[in-house]
Write an enzyme that holds these catalytic residues in place. Structure first.
Site, PDB file in Angstrom:
ATOM      1  N   ALA A  95       0.797  -1.220   0.000  1.00 18.37           N
ATOM      2  CA  ALA A  95       0.000   0.000   0.000  1.00 18.37           C
ATOM      3  C   ALA A  95       0.831   1.272   0.000  1.00 18.37           C
ATOM      4  O   ALA A  95       0.345   2.335  -0.401  1.00 18.37           O
ATOM      5  CB  ALA A  95      -0.923   0.010   1.224  1.00 18.37           C
ATOM      6  N   ALA A 188       4.598  -5.706   7.305  1.00 21.88           N
ATOM      7  CA  ALA A 188       3.308  -5.751   6.618  1.00 21.88           C
ATOM      8  C   ALA A 188       3.400  -4.973   5.328  1.00 21.88           C
ATOM      9  O   ALA A 188       4.166  -4.025   5.216  1.00 21.88           O
ATOM     10  CB  ALA A 188       2.194  -5.175   7.493  1.00 21.88           C
ATOM     11  N   ASP A 189       2.598  -5.389   4.350  1.00 18.94           N
ATOM     12  CA  ASP A 189       2.503  -4.669   3.089  1.00 18.94           C
ATOM     13  C   ASP A 189       1.188  -3.910   2.958  1.00 18.94           C
ATOM     14  O   ASP A 189       1.103  -2.965   2.190  1.00 18.94           O
ATOM     15  CB  ASP A 189       2.650  -5.641   1.917  1.00 18.94           C
ATOM     16  CG  ASP A 189       4.079  -6.103   1.751  1.00 18.94           C
ATOM     17  OD1 ASP A 189       4.760  -5.559   0.879  1.00 18.94           O
ATOM     18  OD2 ASP A 189       4.530  -6.984   2.504  1.00 18.94           O
ATOM     19  N   ARG A 190       0.172  -4.349   3.715  1.00 14.19           N
ATOM     20  CA  ARG A 190      -1.099  -3.618   3.736  1.00 14.19           C
ATOM     21  C   ARG A 190      -1.871  -4.023   4.985  1.00 14.19           C
ATOM     22  O   ARG A 190      -1.907  -5.197   5.348  1.00 14.19           O
ATOM     23  CB  ARG A 190      -1.930  -3.911   2.483  1.00 14.19           C
ATOM     24  CG  ARG A 190      -3.128  -2.971   2.303  1.00 14.19           C
ATOM     25  CD  ARG A 190      -3.935  -3.343   1.077  1.00 14.19           C
ATOM     26  NE  ARG A 190      -3.194  -3.189  -0.168  1.00 14.19           N
ATOM     27  CZ  ARG A 190      -3.483  -2.300  -1.107  1.00 14.19           C
ATOM     28  NH1 ARG A 190      -4.475  -1.452  -0.935  1.00 14.19           N
ATOM     29  NH2 ARG A 190      -2.778  -2.251  -2.222  1.00 14.19           N
ATOM     30  N   ALA A 198      -1.825  -8.094   5.304  1.00 14.50           N
ATOM     31  CA  ALA A 198      -1.175  -8.855   4.234  1.00 14.50           C
ATOM     32  C   ALA A 198       0.329  -8.729   4.400  1.00 14.50           C
ATOM     33  O   ALA A 198       0.850  -7.634   4.572  1.00 14.50           O
ATOM     34  CB  ALA A 198      -1.589  -8.338   2.864  1.00 14.50           C
TER      35      ALA A 198
END
Length: 300
Positions: A95, A188-190, A198
């Site tokens: 994100a 975390a990526d999102r 995620a």
């Protein structure tokens, strides 16, 4: 000395090709947005903060080199918007790049509407804005580490020793050069509105194991990773990698040529498994409280 994922100075950008690690330590020139797109898509750079920085800095390199319209404010704004839109197609799950692109577009719009601003001044201010993201990333990461360490150590009876497991690339190679999670468990990526997360494949399994064993499970991520527009993790676009990453090694086929491969790069950890909290540069929050807390902070 810690490794740097990116090396930048005005008009020059290099990325550490992480696909070659640990066998080779090689920095490669990124001359503009198209090369950055390839590095992001091919996972030469990894970690949501580093992805966002590489994308934005590659645009700064183009602008410093004179790319884009030079006589018209509106045309230069459109040029920046098109470049950012192209970068966003490289990796769908993380994100941070989307949030930084949105903020940059808003900054450019504000500058365009400022009376008396020339195209050259607009160009210079965009470059300076992007360069400011480097120091902000380092500052945010130090705050994340400090908040996480304080929160974890505060739960240890009598100040005894702490054993921590980390997962995903959350150190210096995932950011501008300091690291987000340090030893705080996972990155975390999102993060969605309800606190679902995620992250790289394997995170969900660790969360389940930690819950079963009664071990606190934390996520460490900058606020730019949070995406309140998605209600839950079921709505996160999960990137799939080429099947050859699993069927081949060094160009050698290791499986039946006709085998079907499902190779997602991320899994989703439900918020109820994040028992320790989500650590940001502004503090540690329960998953269900994170997006609301960040929204309230943004109003101040």
């Amino acid at each position: 000395m810690a490794l740097e994922s990116l090396r930048y100075r005005r008009g020059s950008l290099e990325v550490l090709n992480q696909r070659l690690l640990p066998g080779q330590l090689r920095y490669e020139r990124v001359g503009g947005v198209e090369r950055a797109w390839g590095a992001i898509r091919d996972m030469e750079v990894r970690g949501a903060p580093a992805i966002a920085l590489l994308g934005c800095l590659s645009l700064a390199v183009e602008l410093a080199g004179g790319e884009g319209p030079s006589e018209d404010l509106g045309a230069l704004e459109e040029f920046v918007g098109q470049k950012l839109g192209f970068l966003l197609t490289a990796r769908p799950t993380a994100a941070n790049l989307g949030h930084e692109a949105e903020r940059l577009r808003a900054f450019v719009r504000q500058r365009v509407e400022t009376p008396g601003v020339t195209p050259q001044q607009l160009r210079e201010s965009i470059i300076e804005y992007i360069e400011g993201l480097l120091e902000k990333d380092r500052r945010d990461n130090r705050n994340i580490g400090a908040h996480g360490a304080s929160h974890i150590l505060g739960r240890v009876p009598g100040g005894g020793p702490v054993t921590l497991l980390t997962h995903c690339n959350t150190g210096t190679l995932a950011t501008a050069g300091y690291g987000t999670a340090l030893a705080v468990v996972v990155g975390a990526d999102r993060v969605t509105a309800n606190g679902d997360v995620a992250n790289k494949i394997g995170t969900f399994q660790l969360a389940v194991a930690a819950r079963h064993m009664g071990i606190p499970f934390y996520v460490a991520a900058p606020s730019s990773t949070c995406d309140p527009t998605l209600a839950s993790g079921r709505l996160i676009p999960i990137e799939e990698r080429p099947g050859t990453e699993l069927t081949h090694l060094g160009g050698v086929l290791l499986a039946d040529p006709e085998v079907d491969v499902w190779n997602p790069a991320f899994d989703v950890t439900p918020h109820e498994l994040i028992t320790g909290g989500i650590i940001t540069e502004w503090g540690v929050f329960a998953p269900s409280e994170l997006c609301r807390a960040l929204a309230d902070r943004g109003k101040r």
